[in-house]
Each structure stands twice: as C-alpha cells, then as structure tokens.
Design a protein around this motif. Sequence first.
Motif: not given
Length: 440
Positions: A83-84, A86, A91, A110, A114, A124-125, A127, A163
């Motif tokens: 998970q890069h 949040l 993510t 990931a 991003s 979103y971030g 993932g 996520d």
Amino acid sequence: MASVAAEDLAPIIPAVSSRVSSGVYSGPVFDMARQQFDHVADHLQIPEEERQRIFMPKRAIAVSCPIHRDDGSVAVFNGYRVQHHLTLGPTKGGTRFSPSVDVGEVGALAIWMSWKCALVGLPYGGGKGGITVDPYSLSRRELEALSRRYMQEMIPFVGPQIDVMAPDMGTDETIMAWFMDTYSMYHGSTVTEIVTGKPVDCGGTLGRREATGRGVAYLIGRAMEIVGIDPTQSTAIIQGFGNVGAVTAIELLRRGVRVIGVSDHTAAYFDPRGLDVEALTAFVRDNRVLRRFSSETLIDAEEMLTRPCDVLVPAAMERAINANNAGQLQCRILAEGANGPTTPEADLILALRRDEIFLIPDILCNAGGVIVSYFEWVQDLQRFFWDEPEILDKLYRTLERALQRVLSRAALDGLSHRDAAMALGVETVRQAKATRGLFP
C-alpha cells in the motif's frame, strides 16, 4: 525512421539512483520506478528531505498461503500486498498471480498506481498485490483455495476504506468473487465494495472487464487524430494477448485498424495482410494461450516489436521496451497497455525520437481499468448502478481530461509525455501530503 543504438547513449545513461533508500524492496522493476521518480523529482525541484516520504510505500505485507493440493499434499505459496499511500483515500490496485511476483515488483506497481490515480483524478493511493504462483499449474479447486486463503490472510489489512483489490495478470472476475465472498463471510454481511472487477451479478459493473483495453484503444484513436493517421489505413502490433491486449485488438479492429502482429508468452504471430483477431480471441478463450494457433505466421516475439507498424502496444510484462530495441522501433504511436513496459534507458532513446514516436505513457494509457473500478466502487457504496453507455461516457471523458492535461504540461515545460504525466501525478500526491501535514 532513424534508429538509435544503445551504445550511442552509454555516456548519458545514468546508473540506478540510490538517493532514496529502497528498504525491503529490490529488483530491476523497483529500481526502474525509483529512477523514474528521481528524474521527475529533479525536474520538480523536490528537496531531498521530502522525497523518501513521497516515494516509499506506507506498508508492505508478506504472507504464507498454505493449501491442500489435490493429491493430498500441502503446498505453501508466498503472497504480498503493498500500500503506497492513503493520503487521498484508500489504496487501490490489482492482484496478480504470476511466477515472477516478489515484493519489489509489487512495490513498483503500487507506486505507479499512485501516480496513475492522481493523474486521472481518483481519490485513491496506489496498492498492488500478488502471489508467486503459476495459476495454470493449479486445478480450479486449488486456485479457489489459494485465492480464499490469500484474502483471509489480508483481512486485517484491507477494507473498503483502506485497500480495495482488483484483478491483474493471472486473476479474473471469478477470483474477485472468491475474494469478496471470503471477506464477507468474516465480516458477517455482504461487502461488495471490498473488491472491484467482480461479476456483474455479484455487484460488479458493466464494462469493467473491457475497460482497460477500451481506454487504450480510445487514446490510440485520439493520438491518430493528433498525428494525422487514418485508422482505416493503419496497422497495429500488440504484445500480450491477455484481457488488455485482446480487448485492445478487438476495439482497434472496430475502428478499421489492421492488426498485423500479436503475441503472448507462448507464441508470436505476424502477417502484414492482417490477422484474424476474432479467431485469435476465440482460440485463447478455449485454450488460454496463443501456442498452436498457427504454424504459418509464427515469428520471433522480440523481432515482432521492431517490425514496421503505425501502432505498437506493449501490453504484457514490464521492461519490454529497453535500450536494445528502443532505437529500432518502427511505429508512429507507442501505446503502453502494460505497467512499466519501457525502461528509463529506453526513455532516453525515445526522447531523441520524440518527433517520430508519439508516446502514450502507461499511467495514462492503461488507466481505463482503475477508472471503471472506481465507478464500480462508487456504485457498490451507493447501491445504485449505471448502464454501460453512461459508464463509457464517463470513462472517455475522464481519459480525455487527463490526456489534455498531459499534452498541455508537456508543451508548457518542454517535457516528454511520460515526464509530463509523472509530474502531474507526483505533484498531486506531494501537495496532498503537504496540506495534511505530518502526524503526530
């Protein structure tokens, strides 16, 4: 078209940057993501002290996934999820089942996700996840057992606001349904919004399976308009004939483009008169791979990439376009259907050929999948679903806005399309982190 040899660039090809510590991550794919980031961070003049926080993933999860094999033995597979960030929301990203999966590859994917989500304006971030396994080596029962065990191990770390998983290489809507069902059983109620890319009858959205390929084809069509190519007089070569490559081929065929080359990891076929895309698609649907489709049009897969064509679509694995072949490409449009198909060294060559080759970078070109995944997530949260024409309209309008942003930034700053897209994505994440501050 002029060609550029890799040795001509030896004096200017940089060594892999080590300014940002990679921690547990390693490998050529992660190093590639790091090089790309350092390059755009230099352009944006991001101070060294900010870079690690922007680039490095927030969380990496490694799990063991034991299952009973059909012969009664127990096998253990390694699974990962990265998970890069949040900062902008949960993510979001795919889950791949592939023998090459490791934490470095997943971390790079990931990070790219991003920048992609930020570029197209999704909350979103990035993932990404996966299991180190050849899914074709498993029976259907074993595949279901492994899928459910992986999700079971991930339950403490994922959720609709934490996520959200999706399909990727080696996974499909059936596996997403197993993921959703496993999570829902532990939650005690049906949670359709935990994954996207599900079957429509399990809370999926119309058009999700075709979304990435449709997006690639739409952007190719726009690039043709910009450079002045008549689709009905054009040719395309597609590397990778999974979901993305096959749908792209079908969509290009509908636009009048002649598909003259296709490949996957088992075979490559080339015919300047045009291949039968519908027959290829049906063959892969029944046999899963291209091998044995034909013996008459076989070609070396690497050689196929450098054959003359109007459009080249690398839609397979990372690093397909490299310093050895980038100078030999004979396409007018390079549409990156895969994630990370072009190495930084190849980018230096393509920068010298900017007037010859119109690049549609991966974080824009293949964004259709995550855009429609976002639509699916929103529909699941609201329990209100749209029809397919509405979804396609929203998809194409979102891609068009992102394309215009990239073209405008490239023209304004004199950047390549990749650097412009990366700059927009990195800037968005950087600004969000600065606005929120650092807790505590």
